[in-house]
Write an enzyme that holds these catalytic residues in place. Structure first.
Site, PDB file in Angstrom:
ATOM      1  N   VAL A 158     103.561  40.463 -26.076  1.00 38.50           N
ATOM      2  CA  VAL A 158     104.055  40.412 -24.706  1.00 38.50           C
ATOM      3  C   VAL A 158     103.030  39.657 -23.879  1.00 38.50           C
ATOM      4  O   VAL A 158     101.826  39.938 -23.958  1.00 38.50           O
ATOM      5  CB  VAL A 158     104.270  41.823 -24.130  1.00 38.50           C
ATOM      6  N   CYS A 159     103.496  38.682 -23.107  1.00 43.25           N
ATOM      7  CA  CYS A 159     102.637  37.930 -22.198  1.00 43.25           C
ATOM      8  C   CYS A 159     101.458  37.325 -22.969  1.00 43.25           C
ATOM      9  O   CYS A 159     101.643  36.701 -24.000  1.00 43.25           O
ATOM     10  CB  CYS A 159     102.180  38.853 -21.065  1.00 43.25           C
ATOM     11  N   THR A 160     100.232  37.538 -22.494  1.00 44.97           N
ATOM     12  CA  THR A 160      99.067  36.910 -23.124  1.00 44.97           C
ATOM     13  C   THR A 160      98.641  37.604 -24.406  1.00 44.97           C
ATOM     14  O   THR A 160      97.619  37.224 -25.001  1.00 44.97           O
ATOM     15  CB  THR A 160      97.884  36.852 -22.146  1.00 44.97           C
TER      16      THR A 160
END
Length: 319
Positions: free
Chosen positions: A104-106
């Site tokens: 998720v995300c970074t």
């Protein structure tokens, strides 16, 4: 049906919503269909972690003590910038052996640092796509979609896209009806395909500094069916076509043609989702002129036809 284990990795300065968003989706699926998911969290030493927003999260166990999960979720956050080498090593060893590896995300930066994205297509938060591509040239970074699936690896963009990806995984496991029930409970739409852009066309482009260009951006948004050729737009801005094209790109970060394409696609998608207008009517209102031109635009940008897009993403009528 065998119970699937979902493990969420925790570390200091993790983004809390990257953790709780997917967890709420899988927990909702477990409530809906008991016995389908067992969710746990783990940190390197089993110690509590401090999230980037200041919350303290207590994991269930240490990573050294967890059995191999079915689905491994790696969230993002500020802690991905300088990760503990032990976490990278753990991911490198265990990541290839799970059925589904999710970031998720970074969190994609952690997977990339462990070599788990080499040769794969992936995405992350739009603000970090350039950095991911620069630091990990073996990764095929796509900055546009809200999530990307490549083999057993799935990567998602900004924080809320983790919810979209988790819903897609639940739909894969338990069917659309279950995923839709969870989406309704969480008051989110089960309408965002993975290839949907991370943000709207207006947000994707910078807002021009000069007032005539800012006003023109708004006018384009309000008149997608008008003549939006460079010569016409340049005349409205009071500039020569060459000067206009150069100034528009310098101030918005995109070309006039690409901006118009995004606005028209977004407008057509809204009409297909929210109205009963026919495809021919939608194509005219959105500036495509013909259904065939709109079909080509949808195939290129979304990999689907307007009719199929409407079938998948228009809400069912209320009963």
């Amino acid at each position: 049906m065998a119970q699937r284990t979902v493990l969420v990795v925790l570390f200091d300065q993790v983004q809390s919503l990257d953790v709780t968003g997917p967890v709420e989706v899988f927990a909702g699926a477990e409530r809906h269909t008991p016995g389908t998911y067992r969710i746990s969290t783990a940190s390197l030493d089993g110690a509590p972690v401090r999230t980037s927003s200041g919350l303290t999260v207590v994991p269930d166990r240490s990573l050294a003590d967890v059995p191999r999960p079915d689905t491994l979720v790696v969230p993002g956050g500020q802690g991905t910038r300088s990760p503990d080498p032990r976490l990278t090593d753990w991911l490198r060893v265990h990541g290839p052996h799970v059925r589904r590896l999710v970031s998720v995300c970074t969190g994609a930066a952690l997977l990339a640092g462990a070599g788990l994205l080499d040769g794969r297509r992936a995405t992350t938060h739009w603000a970090y796509c350039d950095r991911l591509a620069r630091e990990h040239p073996a990764v095929q970074v796509d900055p546009d979609p809200i999530y990307v699936r490549d083999g057993h690896v799935a990567t998602s963009a900004g924080v809320t896209s983790g919810i979209d990806l988790a819903l897609a995984l639940v739909e894969e496991d338990l069917g659309r009806d279950t995923a839709l029930t969870i989406a309704r409970h969480l008051v989110v739409f089960l309408r965002r395909p993975g290839n949907q852009a991370q943000f709207s066309a207006q947000l994707a482009a910078q807002t021009a500094r000069r007032e005539p260009l800012r006003e023109l951006q708004q006018w384009i948004t309000e008149h997608p069916g008008a003549d939006l050729g460079v010569e016409t737009l340049a005349a409205r801005a009071g500039l020569s076509p060459r000067h206009f094209a150069r100034a528009f790109r310098a101030e918005t970060g995109t070309t006039p043609g690409r901006y118009v394409d995004r606005i028209r696609l977004e407008h057509a998608r809204r009409l297909l989702e929210d109205t009963g207008d026919g495809v021919e009517q939608v194509s005219r209102a959105s500036g495509y002129g013909t259904p065939e031109a709109m079909r080509r635009a949808f195939a290129k940008a979304l990999g689907t036809s307007p009719a199929e897009y409407r079938r998948r993403f228009r809400p069912a009528p209320a009963h």
